[in-house]
Structure formats: structure tokens, C-alpha cells
Design an enzyme around this catalytic site. Structure first.
Site, PDB file in Angstrom:
ATOM      1  N   ASP A  56       2.438  -5.225 -10.675  1.00 42.61           N
ATOM      2  CA  ASP A  56       1.803  -5.683  -9.425  1.00 42.61           C
ATOM      3  C   ASP A  56       1.668  -6.624  -9.488  1.00 42.61           C
ATOM      4  OD1 ASP A  56       1.750  -2.829  -9.503  1.00 42.61           O
ATOM      5  OD2 ASP A  56      -0.125  -2.551  -8.781  1.00 42.61           O
ATOM      6  N   ASP A  68       2.561  -2.620  -5.806  1.00 42.30           N
ATOM      7  CA  ASP A  68       1.481  -1.695  -4.633  1.00 42.30           C
ATOM      8  C   ASP A  68       1.637  -2.137  -3.291  1.00 42.30           C
ATOM      9  OD1 ASP A  68      -0.084   0.253  -5.217  1.00 42.30           O
ATOM     10  OD2 ASP A  68      -2.322  -0.727  -4.539  1.00 42.30           O
ATOM     11  N   HIS A 126       1.348   0.094   0.299  1.00 44.81           N
ATOM     12  CA  HIS A 126       0.610   1.107   0.814  1.00 44.81           C
ATOM     13  C   HIS A 126       0.784   0.911   2.189  1.00 44.81           C
ATOM     14  CE1 HIS A 126      -1.732   1.546  -3.066  1.00 44.81           C
ATOM     15  NE2 HIS A 126      -2.564   0.510  -2.533  1.00 44.81           N
ATOM     16  N   HIS A 132      -5.596  -3.385   0.766  1.00 42.86           N
ATOM     17  CA  HIS A 132      -4.758  -4.156   0.091  1.00 42.86           C
ATOM     18  C   HIS A 132      -2.666  -3.792  -0.007  1.00 42.86           C
ATOM     19  CE1 HIS A 132      -5.640  -1.249  -2.695  1.00 42.86           C
ATOM     20  NE2 HIS A 132      -5.011  -1.373  -3.518  1.00 42.86           N
ATOM     21  N   LYS A 182       5.330   2.112  -5.347  1.00 43.78           N
ATOM     22  CA  LYS A 182       4.368   2.849  -5.816  1.00 43.78           C
ATOM     23  C   LYS A 182       2.554   2.628  -4.774  1.00 43.78           C
ATOM     24  CE  LYS A 182       1.520   0.529  -9.192  1.00 43.78           C
ATOM     25  NZ  LYS A 182       0.216   0.466  -7.942  1.00 43.78           N
ATOM     26  N   CYS A 221      -3.963   0.282 -12.785  1.00 45.56           N
ATOM     27  CA  CYS A 221      -1.982   0.567 -12.764  1.00 45.56           C
ATOM     28  C   CYS A 221      -0.976   0.161 -13.808  1.00 45.56           C
ATOM     29  CB  CYS A 221      -1.496  -0.450 -11.307  1.00 45.56           C
ATOM     30  SG  CYS A 221      -2.253   0.880  -9.777  1.00 45.56           S
TER      31      CYS A 221
HETATM   32  C1  VGL Z   1      -4.289  -1.633  -7.895  1.00 45.18           C
HETATM   33  C2  VGL Z   1      -6.593  -0.618  -7.623  1.00 45.18           C
HETATM   34  C3  VGL Z   1      -5.495   0.034  -6.279  1.00 45.18           C
HETATM   35  C4  VGL Z   1      -4.038  -2.416  -9.720  1.00 45.18           C
HETATM   36  C5  VGL Z   1      -3.966  -0.850  -7.289  1.00 45.18           C
HETATM   37  O1  VGL Z   1      -3.008  -2.520  -9.359  1.00 45.18           O
HETATM   38  O2  VGL Z   1      -3.715  -1.631 -10.926  1.00 45.18           O
HETATM   39  N1  VGL Z   1      -5.904  -1.170  -8.690  1.00 45.18           N
HETATM   40  N2  VGL Z   1      -4.799  -0.451  -5.846  1.00 45.18           N
HETATM   41 ZN    ZN Z   2      -3.585  -0.091  -4.165  1.00 48.25          ZN
END
Ligand code: VGL
Ligand code: ZN
Length: 180
Positions: free
Chosen positions: A8, A46, A48, A61, A86, A127
Site C-alpha cells: 500500500d 488498498d 476500495h 481513501h 484488496k 495492512c
Molecule cells: C490501511 C487503514 C485503512 C493500511 C488501509 O493500508 O494500512 N490502513 N485502510
Molecule cells: Zn483502507
């Protein structure tokens, strides 16, 4: 055979992003150097949907296909052989790269003969933690590169607690200098 998993390293988790990890971009030069040492580099994003229960806990985000979901521009993303997406559902968080829905990370790595997985990226307490803990559960010898990760730290000390939990699970915490 060893592989590097870059977790990420996306615009929204870096300074200026909507869920910026303090100094999140400091991992970029370290990871760029680290990538040269691995025969296989993979990454997670990430990724979404625009509406998900995840956004009840976090600011919006890494919405798929938006700028915030792109890799940090200084990341040497050309070295990344495969990206795992993911958090793609609307009912769960999908913190672990092993929950990717475009391709199964465990199967991919095992087919390539990977036995050792090094984890770097963002964020230590979400993550990176979830991916490293899953990695060890799936039987990979697992390493976390301490100077190539950064934490959200919603609560002070979350980073230290996450590292302690990972160590207890059998994950080895190493420094990039031990590999470069
Ligand atoms: C993450 C918070 C929300 C991460 C992803 O990549 O660590 N943290 N979504
Ligand atoms: Zn996230």
C-alpha cells in the site's frame, strides 16, 4: 526463494493524502533500494469502492482508479511483477494482502516457489501487520523490514505494539541494511 511484498505505498497514505501516515513517504527510497535485492517483487493496493463500511472507521481513501489509490510517484513500480487489490468489497476492511480479490497471493507465491516473504510499506499497524501475520499463518518464513514501514498510530504506541505482536507470532523484524 525469497520475495518482497510492498504494501500500500499509495498517494492517500503519504503526506498530502486523505489518510496520510506520518512520514509515509520515507519508506519509498528504502523500498526502491530493497527491490534490487529480490528476484521477485509484488505489491498490494488498498482498492476500495466509493461506498464501504470501511469508511465508517476511516476517511475516504484509496477509492479504486482515483489518484489517491495510485502508487507514490517516486516508487519504482516498474519492478513490481504483480499487484494484488484488496479491500475491494463493501462489507469488510480487507487489511491483508492475502485477502486480495483479483488474484490469490498465497497461490501466486507458492507457484513461484517462494518460501520467504519480506514485508515493507504502509501501514505498520494495519495492512503491514495483517499481511505479515497472514503470511506466517500460511507457512512463509516472514520478515518485516523495520526501516521500510511507517505507522498510522491512531493511538500512541500502536507501532510498537504491532511490532511486538508480529515478533510473538514468529515474524523476524530486520533492517534493510542487513540486506543491502
Ligand atoms: C490501511 C487503514 C485503512 C493500511 C488501509 O493500508 O494500512 N490502513 N485502510
Ligand atoms: Zn483502507
Amino acid at each position: 526463494m525469497k520475495a518482497l511484498l510492498v504494501v500500500d505505498v499509495q498517494n492517500d497514505f503519504c503526506p498530502g493524502g486523505s489518510l496520510a501516515v506520518p512520514e509515509g513517504d520515507k519508506v519509498v527510497p528504502v523500498i526502491n533500494k530493497l527491490m534490487e535485492k529480490f528476484p521477485l517483487v509484488v505489491a498490494s493496493k488498498d482498492w476500495h469502492p466509493s461506498q464501504t463500511v470501511h469508511f465508517q472507521k476511516w476517511p475516504v481513501h484509496c477509492v479504486h482508479n482515483r489518484h489517491g489509490a495510485e502508487f507514490h510517484p517516486a516508487l519504482d513500480s516498474i519492478k513490481i511483477k504483480q499487484v494484488f487489490l484488496k479491500g475491494t468489497g463493501d462489507k469488510d476492511d480487507g487489511y491483508s494482502a492475502f485477502e486480495a480479490t483479483n488474484l490469490d497471493l498465497e497461490t501466486f507465491l507458492k507457484e513461484k516457489g517462494v518460501t520467504e516473504l519480506y514485508v515493507a510499506g504502509l501501514a505498520t499497524d494495519y495492512c503491514v501487520r495483517a499481511s505479515a501475520l497472514d503470511s506466517v499463518k500460511k507457512g512463509f518464513k516472514t520478515y518485516v523490514v523495520e526501516d521500510a514501514i511507517a505507522a498510522v498510530n491512531v493511538h500512541a504506541g500502536d507501532d510498537t505494539r504491532a511490532l511486538e505482536e508480529m515478533r510473538k507470532a514468529g515474524i523476524e523484524v530486520v533492517l534493510s541494511a542487513s540486506m543491502i
